[in-house]
Design a protein around this motif. Structure first.
Motif, PDB file in Angstrom:
ATOM      1  N   GLN A   1       0.847  -0.800   0.256  1.00  0.00           N
ATOM      2  CA  GLN A   1       0.195  -0.181  -0.068  1.00  0.00           C
ATOM      3  C   GLN A   1       0.464   0.847  -0.011  1.00  0.00           C
ATOM      4  N   GLN A   2       1.789   1.389   0.629  1.00  0.00           N
ATOM      5  CA  GLN A   2       2.681   2.179   0.841  1.00  0.00           C
ATOM      6  C   GLN A   2       3.543   2.805  -0.296  1.00  0.00           C
ATOM      7  N   LYS A   3       4.087   1.619  -0.749  1.00  0.00           N
ATOM      8  CA  LYS A   3       4.749   1.786  -2.304  1.00  0.00           C
ATOM      9  C   LYS A   3       3.810   2.324  -3.848  1.00  0.00           C
ATOM     10  N   PHE A   4       2.407   1.663  -3.788  1.00  0.00           N
ATOM     11  CA  PHE A   4       1.220   2.427  -4.384  1.00  0.00           C
ATOM     12  C   PHE A   4       1.496   3.981  -4.159  1.00  0.00           C
ATOM     13  N   ALA A   5       0.634   4.143  -3.044  1.00  0.00           N
ATOM     14  CA  ALA A   5       0.798   5.414  -2.561  1.00  0.00           C
ATOM     15  C   ALA A   5       1.785   6.489  -3.121  1.00  0.00           C
ATOM     16  N   GLY A   6       3.512   6.049  -2.791  1.00  0.00           N
ATOM     17  CA  GLY A   6       3.995   6.863  -3.063  1.00  0.00           C
ATOM     18  C   GLY A   6       3.660   7.016  -5.134  1.00  0.00           C
ATOM     19  N   VAL A   7       3.582   5.978  -5.292  1.00  0.00           N
ATOM     20  CA  VAL A   7       3.592   6.172  -6.934  1.00  0.00           C
ATOM     21  C   VAL A   7       2.201   7.152  -7.541  1.00  0.00           C
ATOM     22  N   ILE A   8       1.514   6.659  -7.267  1.00  0.00           N
ATOM     23  CA  ILE A   8       0.163   7.492  -7.104  1.00  0.00           C
ATOM     24  C   ILE A   8       0.482   9.092  -6.428  1.00  0.00           C
ATOM     25  N   GLN A   9       1.155   9.198  -5.652  1.00  0.00           N
ATOM     26  CA  GLN A   9       1.346  10.621  -5.111  1.00  0.00           C
ATOM     27  C   GLN A   9       2.184  11.342  -6.446  1.00  0.00           C
ATOM     28  N   GLU A  10       3.179  10.863  -6.776  1.00  0.00           N
ATOM     29  CA  GLU A  10       3.791  10.943  -7.526  1.00  0.00           C
ATOM     30  C   GLU A  10       3.881  11.806  -9.084  1.00  0.00           C
ATOM     31  N   GLU A  11       2.238  10.817  -9.586  1.00  0.00           N
ATOM     32  CA  GLU A  11       2.331  10.621 -10.632  1.00  0.00           C
ATOM     33  C   GLU A  11       1.230  11.627 -10.862  1.00  0.00           C
ATOM     34  N   LEU A  12      -0.030  12.122  -9.684  1.00  0.00           N
ATOM     35  CA  LEU A  12      -0.397  13.134  -9.732  1.00  0.00           C
ATOM     36  C   LEU A  12      -0.008  14.255  -9.306  1.00  0.00           C
TER      37      LEU A  12
ATOM     38  N   MET B   1      -3.759   4.446   0.383  1.00  0.00           N
ATOM     39  CA  MET B   1      -4.659   3.328  -0.054  1.00  0.00           C
ATOM     40  C   MET B   1      -5.377   2.219   0.741  1.00  0.00           C
ATOM     41  N   SER B   2      -6.432   1.982   0.002  1.00  0.00           N
ATOM     42  CA  SER B   2      -7.140   0.716   1.129  1.00  0.00           C
ATOM     43  C   SER B   2      -6.471  -0.276   1.004  1.00  0.00           C
ATOM     44  N   PRO B   3      -6.577  -1.287   1.594  1.00  0.00           N
ATOM     45  CA  PRO B   3      -6.021  -2.195   1.244  1.00  0.00           C
ATOM     46  C   PRO B   3      -6.433  -3.220   0.048  1.00  0.00           C
ATOM     47  N   ASP B   4      -7.238  -2.957  -1.043  1.00  0.00           N
ATOM     48  CA  ASP B   4      -7.355  -3.786  -2.009  1.00  0.00           C
ATOM     49  C   ASP B   4      -6.911  -2.863  -3.312  1.00  0.00           C
ATOM     50  N   LEU B   5      -6.148  -1.657  -3.203  1.00  0.00           N
ATOM     51  CA  LEU B   5      -5.880  -0.585  -3.667  1.00  0.00           C
ATOM     52  C   LEU B   5      -5.966  -0.234  -4.791  1.00  0.00           C
ATOM     53  N   SER B   6      -8.025   0.012  -4.622  1.00  0.00           N
ATOM     54  CA  SER B   6      -9.074   0.183  -5.492  1.00  0.00           C
ATOM     55  C   SER B   6      -9.308   1.233  -5.030  1.00  0.00           C
TER      56      SER B   6
ATOM     57  N   ARG C   1      -0.612   7.307 -17.239  1.00  0.00           N
ATOM     58  CA  ARG C   1       0.630   7.155 -16.721  1.00  0.00           C
ATOM     59  C   ARG C   1       1.173   5.972 -16.046  1.00  0.00           C
ATOM     60  N   ILE C   2       0.311   5.579 -14.866  1.00  0.00           N
ATOM     61  CA  ILE C   2       0.153   4.003 -14.749  1.00  0.00           C
ATOM     62  C   ILE C   2       0.105   2.976 -14.957  1.00  0.00           C
ATOM     63  N   ARG C   3      -0.637   2.813 -16.476  1.00  0.00           N
ATOM     64  CA  ARG C   3      -1.367   1.767 -17.026  1.00  0.00           C
ATOM     65  C   ARG C   3      -0.588   0.195 -16.700  1.00  0.00           C
ATOM     66  N   HIS C   4       0.943   0.454 -17.331  1.00  0.00           N
ATOM     67  CA  HIS C   4       2.204  -0.544 -16.951  1.00  0.00           C
ATOM     68  C   HIS C   4       1.898  -0.795 -16.295  1.00  0.00           C
ATOM     69  N   GLN C   5       1.813  -0.220 -14.267  1.00  0.00           N
ATOM     70  CA  GLN C   5       2.210  -0.674 -13.335  1.00  0.00           C
ATOM     71  C   GLN C   5       1.307  -1.105 -12.070  1.00  0.00           C
ATOM     72  N   ALA C   6       0.138  -1.077 -12.590  1.00  0.00           N
ATOM     73  CA  ALA C   6      -1.720  -1.525 -12.094  1.00  0.00           C
ATOM     74  C   ALA C   6      -2.038  -1.916 -12.835  1.00  0.00           C
ATOM     75  N   ARG C   7      -3.281  -2.660 -12.537  1.00  0.00           N
ATOM     76  CA  ARG C   7      -3.812  -3.517 -13.007  1.00  0.00           C
ATOM     77  C   ARG C   7      -5.395  -2.409 -13.058  1.00  0.00           C
TER      78      ARG C   7
ATOM     79  N   GLU D   1      -9.768   4.715  -6.929  1.00  0.00           N
ATOM     80  CA  GLU D   1     -10.572   5.660  -7.475  1.00  0.00           C
ATOM     81  C   GLU D   1      -9.985   6.461  -6.662  1.00  0.00           C
ATOM     82  N   LEU D   2     -10.431   7.599  -6.607  1.00  0.00           N
ATOM     83  CA  LEU D   2     -10.164   8.955  -6.201  1.00  0.00           C
ATOM     84  C   LEU D   2     -10.677   9.664  -5.510  1.00  0.00           C
ATOM     85  N   THR D   3     -10.706   9.977  -4.068  1.00  0.00           N
ATOM     86  CA  THR D   3     -11.017  10.872  -3.130  1.00  0.00           C
ATOM     87  C   THR D   3     -10.610  11.948  -2.071  1.00  0.00           C
TER      88      THR D   3
END
Length: 129
Positions: free
Chosen positions: A6-17, A41-46, A81-87, A91-93
Motif C-alpha cells: 500500500q505504501q509503495k503504490f501510494a508513493g507512485v500515485i502521489q508522484e504521478e498526481l 490506499m485501501s487494502p485492495d488498492l482500489s 501514466r500508471i497503466r503499466h504499473q497497476a491493473r 478511485e480518487l477521493t
C-alpha cells in the motif's frame, strides 16, 4: 497500519498526481499551487484518499470542489501514466490537508503562552522594587 505494498503504490500515485497537478492543474485552478501532502490506499488498492494543500488561494473549499469536479479527468490522466504499473486505476477521493493551518494555530498559541509568564515576571519584579 498500511502494508508495504500500500505504501509503495501510494508513493507512485502521489508522484504521478503531483506531476499532473504541476503540469495541467493550472487549467482548472489558475494561479494556485496544489501540493499532494499524503496518499492513503485501501487494502485492495482500489481507493486512494488524496490529501491536498493549496497555496495562493483564499477559498480552499472552492478549490477542493473544483478538483472534485475534475475527478474523472484527473483519474483518466493518472490511468494513462500508471497503466503499466497497476491493473486497476484507483478511485480518487480528495481531501483538504489542514496540517499547515493546525501548525500555525499551535505556533501562535505557544507564542501567546510564552509571552504570558514574561509579563507576570515583569510585574512581579516591578512590585518588589
Amino acid at each position: 497500519m498500511e502494508s508495504k505494498r500500500q505504501q509503495k503504490f501510494a508513493g507512485v500515485i502521489q508522484e504521478e498526481l503531483a506531476q499532473i497537478f504541476q503540469r495541467e492543474g493550472g487549467t482548472f485552478l489558475p494561479n494556485t499551487l496544489v501540493t499532494i501532502t499524503r496518499v492513503r490506499m485501501s487494502p485492495d488498492l482500489s481507493v486512494a484518499k488524496v490529501y491536498l494543500s493549496f497555496f495562493n488561494t483564499t477559498n480552499t473549499a472552492l478549490s477542493i470542489n473544483t478538483v472534485n469536479a475534475h475527478n474523472g479527468e484527473i483519474r483518466y490522466k493518472l490511468g494513462a501514466r500508471i497503466r503499466h504499473q497497476a491493473r486497476v486505476v484507483p478511485e480518487l477521493t480528495f481531501f483538504v490537508d489542514d496540517t499547515n493551518e493546525y501548525v500555525e494555530r499551535m505556533d501562535s498559541l505557544f507564542e501567546k503562552i510564552a509571552k504570558e509568564p514574561k509579563q507576570k515576571e515583569e510585574e512581579e519584579q516591578e512590585d518588589s522594587e
